[in-house]
Design an enzyme around this catalytic site. Structure first.
Site, PDB file in Angstrom:
ATOM      1  CG  LEU A 173      -1.790  -1.239   1.402  1.00  0.00           C
ATOM      2  CD1 LEU A 173      -2.740  -1.057   2.591  1.00  0.00           C
ATOM      3  CD2 LEU A 173      -2.566  -1.545   0.141  1.00  0.00           C
TER       4      LEU A 173
ATOM      5  NE  ARG B 265       1.271  12.523  10.437  1.00  0.00           N
ATOM      6  CZ  ARG B 265       1.147  11.459  11.218  1.00  0.00           C
ATOM      7  NH1 ARG B 265       1.527  11.511  12.473  1.00  0.00           N
ATOM      8  NH2 ARG B 265       0.649  10.333  10.737  1.00  0.00           N
TER       9      ARG B 265
ATOM     10  CD  GLU C  16      -6.707   1.916  12.675  1.00  0.00           C
ATOM     11  OE1 GLU C  16      -5.792   2.745  12.563  1.00  0.00           O
ATOM     12  OE2 GLU C  16      -6.495   0.688  12.696  1.00  0.00           O
TER      13      GLU C  16
HETATM   14  C1  UD1 Z   1      -2.593   1.689   9.592  1.00  0.00           C
HETATM   15  C2  UD1 Z   1      -3.528   0.715  10.292  1.00  0.00           C
HETATM   16  C3  UD1 Z   1      -3.184   0.681  11.779  1.00  0.00           C
HETATM   17  C4  UD1 Z   1      -1.728   0.275  11.945  1.00  0.00           C
HETATM   18  C5  UD1 Z   1      -0.818   1.209  11.164  1.00  0.00           C
HETATM   19  C6  UD1 Z   1       0.584   0.666  11.189  1.00  0.00           C
HETATM   20  C7  UD1 Z   1      -5.602   0.846   9.064  1.00  0.00           C
HETATM   21  C8  UD1 Z   1      -7.023   1.333   9.061  1.00  0.00           C
HETATM   22  N1  UD1 Z   1      -4.895   1.128  10.136  1.00  0.00           N
HETATM   23  O1  UD1 Z   1      -2.841   2.962  10.138  1.00  0.00           O
HETATM   24  O2  UD1 Z   1      -4.032  -0.252  12.448  1.00  0.00           O
HETATM   25  O3  UD1 Z   1      -1.389   0.295  13.321  1.00  0.00           O
HETATM   26  O4  UD1 Z   1      -1.228   1.279   9.785  1.00  0.00           O
HETATM   27  O5  UD1 Z   1       1.464   1.597  10.599  1.00  0.00           O
HETATM   28  O6  UD1 Z   1      -5.199   0.183   8.126  1.00  0.00           O
HETATM   29  N2  UD1 Z   1      -2.804   3.798   1.994  1.00  0.00           N
HETATM   30  C9  UD1 Z   1      -3.236   3.654   0.703  1.00  0.00           C
HETATM   31  N3  UD1 Z   1      -4.485   4.070   0.378  1.00  0.00           N
HETATM   32  C10 UD1 Z   1      -5.342   4.596   1.285  1.00  0.00           C
HETATM   33  C11 UD1 Z   1      -4.885   4.723   2.613  1.00  0.00           C
HETATM   34  C12 UD1 Z   1      -3.615   4.313   2.933  1.00  0.00           C
HETATM   35  O7  UD1 Z   1      -2.518   3.178  -0.158  1.00  0.00           O
HETATM   36  O8  UD1 Z   1      -6.471   4.939   0.900  1.00  0.00           O
HETATM   37  C13 UD1 Z   1      -1.450   3.351   2.341  1.00  0.00           C
HETATM   38  C14 UD1 Z   1      -0.555   4.442   2.853  1.00  0.00           C
HETATM   39  O9  UD1 Z   1       0.188   5.016   1.799  1.00  0.00           O
HETATM   40  C15 UD1 Z   1       0.343   3.709   3.830  1.00  0.00           C
HETATM   41  C16 UD1 Z   1      -0.515   2.553   4.310  1.00  0.00           C
HETATM   42  O10 UD1 Z   1      -1.562   2.423   3.389  1.00  0.00           O
HETATM   43  O11 UD1 Z   1       1.482   3.174   3.211  1.00  0.00           O
HETATM   44  C17 UD1 Z   1      -1.078   2.810   5.691  1.00  0.00           C
HETATM   45  O12 UD1 Z   1      -1.861   3.962   5.657  1.00  0.00           O
HETATM   46  P1  UD1 Z   1      -1.824   5.017   6.833  1.00  0.00           P
HETATM   47  O13 UD1 Z   1      -2.741   6.107   6.505  1.00  0.00           O
HETATM   48  O14 UD1 Z   1      -0.432   5.334   7.171  1.00  0.00           O
HETATM   49  O15 UD1 Z   1      -2.507   4.158   7.988  1.00  0.00           O
HETATM   50  P2  UD1 Z   1      -2.281   4.366   9.526  1.00  0.00           P
HETATM   51  O16 UD1 Z   1      -3.165   5.424   9.993  1.00  0.00           O
HETATM   52  O17 UD1 Z   1      -0.830   4.475   9.809  1.00  0.00           O
END
Ligand code: UD1
Ligand code: MG
Length: 508
Positions: free
Chosen positions: A12, A19, A161
């Site tokens: 992903l 940030r 979350e």
């Molecule tokens: C996510 C997890 C959380 C975990 C954390 C670990 C979810 C809902 N939560 O939170 O439980 O503890 O990762 O780091 O999954 N991304 C996409 N498309 C989207 C949204 C995100 O590709 O629509 C990718 C982001 O680029 C990133 C990853 O998914 O690489 C995680 O997304 P992020 O928004 O960082 O999730 P967290 O809030 O960190």
């Protein structure tokens, strides 16, 4: 070993990483030789997945370009709007409708993840026949992360979350690392049931666990041995912290294979570098890219090597090199700058305040002091005098200079390319060499010296220089009365103008 399961990897990487405050998408930020995304893909590489899908969104073109170079086998899939991690995985799987077996999902921002840990997660998942397995870790500070909520028997109940958690759940320190293994068929089904009924209004991949469990499917937690591996990266402060952790891991790895790292805190070695046994890396040194350091070589202190090979037993001290080859037992620095296509053969030397570019320096040849060697071939066992410039640029084009074997060129020479100096030739100090020097010849190419006798005494009378000269003339008068005669010009015959080489091999 037989591989019972087909495997797919989904990374992903569509998020913006707000940030980071950067024009560069977060997953493309570099960390000791690879991008964050590159580290994640490398951690998954040993799985030998049949398909690798990378979900791209923010900075999609940049991420695609990086993938084309770094992981051409990966398929980028565009997620136009970032509607959550569940949505991202749904889009990824829509692009590969044919896959069966295990799908491993990895957040693109966990660069310290080790291949062994991913392999152990997948192994645990497949051998338990689970529908979904999440990698979890106990962390000192769980702020901002999803929490693993277990039931009374210690089994996974759901992943919550932080924003949606109760105060009690927030107290949990076991977190979701953002790395999972799923059975594809059951994952697809659960993804179809995701809601956006949460604080962010997004489709959470993590909700799949609660859904599967409620449907009676086996879900599991696999605990990471070292929580450091699960650290994500949200801003540049965290990135710097990860860089230090990775530096320590890399340095420890090399020290355990027999490399001396004198000051591990100031030594930064990219994960792409190789270092052989008994090499010594002194403090404040960076080894980057495709750099390779041979056995017993000394590098540092205060040295940066980019895509540079250093042969066995060579030394590179307080220097900067990019795309250079330093042969075995060659010596570089202190204070040298080797630019691309600088090639030093065995026992060659590039000394202090010397810059080289597209220059081949043959076995045992030396450029010891204060010189620029560009677009040049220097044969074997030759010595280039101090303060020499290979004048390679005519303002439009670059030209080549060739120096033969066993040549001795004088200090302060200019080789105006294209020009050749033959084997065993000498050149006089201060020469501007514009035409070829035959083998064994002595080239003298400079103005003749004339001494205007008594000039200072007449033109600068009363100065300390004139007084010193007067005293010297009086002192010398007993032996050499002729020196006091009036204005006379002495010229030194050119045949006496042999090389005065500060760096003459014989005098070193
Ligand atoms: C996510 C997890 C959380 C975990 C954390 C670990 C979810 C809902 N939560 O939170 O439980 O503890 O990762 O780091 O999954 N991304 C996409 N498309 C989207 C949204 C995100 O590709 O629509 C990718 C982001 O680029 C990133 C990853 O998914 O690489 C995680 O997304 P992020 O928004 O960082 O999730 P967290 O809030 O960190
Ligand atoms: Mg995150």
């Amino acid at each position: 070993m037989s591989q019972p399961h087909l495997r797919t990897v989904v990374v992903l990487a569509a998020g913006e990483g707000k940030r980071m405050k950067s024009a560069l998408p977060k997953v493309l930020h570099p960390l000791l030789g690879r991008t964050l995304l590159g580290h994640v893909l490398s951690a998954a590489a040993p799985l030998r997945a049949d398909r690798t899908v990378v979900v791209v969104g923010h900075g999609a073109d940049q991420v695609r370009a990086h993938l084309a170079e770094f992981a051409p086998e990966a398929t980028p899939v565009l997620q136009e709007r970032q509607l959550g991690t569940g949505h991202a995985v749904r889009i990824a799987l829509d692009a590969v409708p044919e896959v069966t077996g295990t799908v491993v999902v990895i957040n693109g921002d966990v660069p310290l993840l080790r291949p062994e840990t991913v392999a152990a997660l997948v192994e645990a998942h497949e051998s338990a026949g689970a529908a979904a397995t999440v990698l979890a870790a106990e962390v000192p500070d769980p702020t901002g992360l999803g929490r693993i909520v277990r039931d009374a028997e210690g089994r996974l109940e759901q992943i919550v979350e932080e924003r949606d958690a109760t105060p009690e759940q927030r107290g949990l320190r076991e977190i979701n690392a953002g790395i999972y293994a799923f059975d594809v068929a059951r994952l697809r089904e659960a993804l179809g049931k995701l809601s956006t009924d949460n604080e962010q209004g997004e489709e959470y991949l993590t909700d799949v666990f609660g859904l599967l469990r409620d449907a009676g499917e086996p879900v599991a937690v696999h605990c990471a041995a070292d929580h450091v591996e699960t650290l994500g990266c949200n801003d540049r402060v965290e990135l710097a912290a990860l860089r230090q952790l990775l530096r320590d891991r890399v340095n420890e790895g090399w020290m355990r294979t027999g490399v001396s790292i004198l000051d591990p805190h100031t030594t930064w070695i990219d994960v792409t570098v190789t270092v052989e046994r008994d090499a010594v890396i002194d403090q404040n040194t960076q080894l980057q890219g495709a750099t390779a350091v041979g056995a017993g070589a000394l590098v540092g202190p205060d040295t940066t090597l980019v895509d540079t090979t250093v042969g066995a037993g060579a030394s590179v001290v307080r220097s900067h090199a990019v795309g250079a080859e330093v042969g075995p037992q060659a010596s570089v620095g202190p204070y040298a700058y080797l630019r691309p296509e600088s090639r030093l053969a065995r026992k060659a030397k590039v000394g202090t305040f010397v810059e080289t570019k597209k220059a081949t320096i043959g076995e045992g040849s030396k450029v010891p002091h204060l010189s620029y060697v560009g677009d040049a071939t220097i044969g074997e066992h030759s010595n280039i005098g101090a303060a020499t410039v290979f004048v390679n640029y005519d303002g439009v084009r670059k030209h080549h200079t060739t120096i033969g074997n066993h040549a001795r060129t004088g200090a302060d020479n200019m080789f105006v390319a294209p020009v050749r100096v033959g084997d065993g030739a000498y050149t006089a100090a201060g020469s501007v060499v514009v035409s070829d020097v035959p083998p064994g010849a002595m080239a003298v190419a400079r103005g003749q010296q004339r001494n205007v006798e008594g000039w200072v005494l007449r033109k600068r009378a009363g100065t300390p220089a004139a007084e010193a000269a007067q005293r010297a003339r009086e002192g010398a008068s007993d032996e050499a009365p002729a020196a006091r005669e009036g204005e006379r010009i002495h010229e030194r015959p050119e045949t006496m103008g042999g090389p005065v080489n500060a760096g003459d091999t014989a005098t070193e």
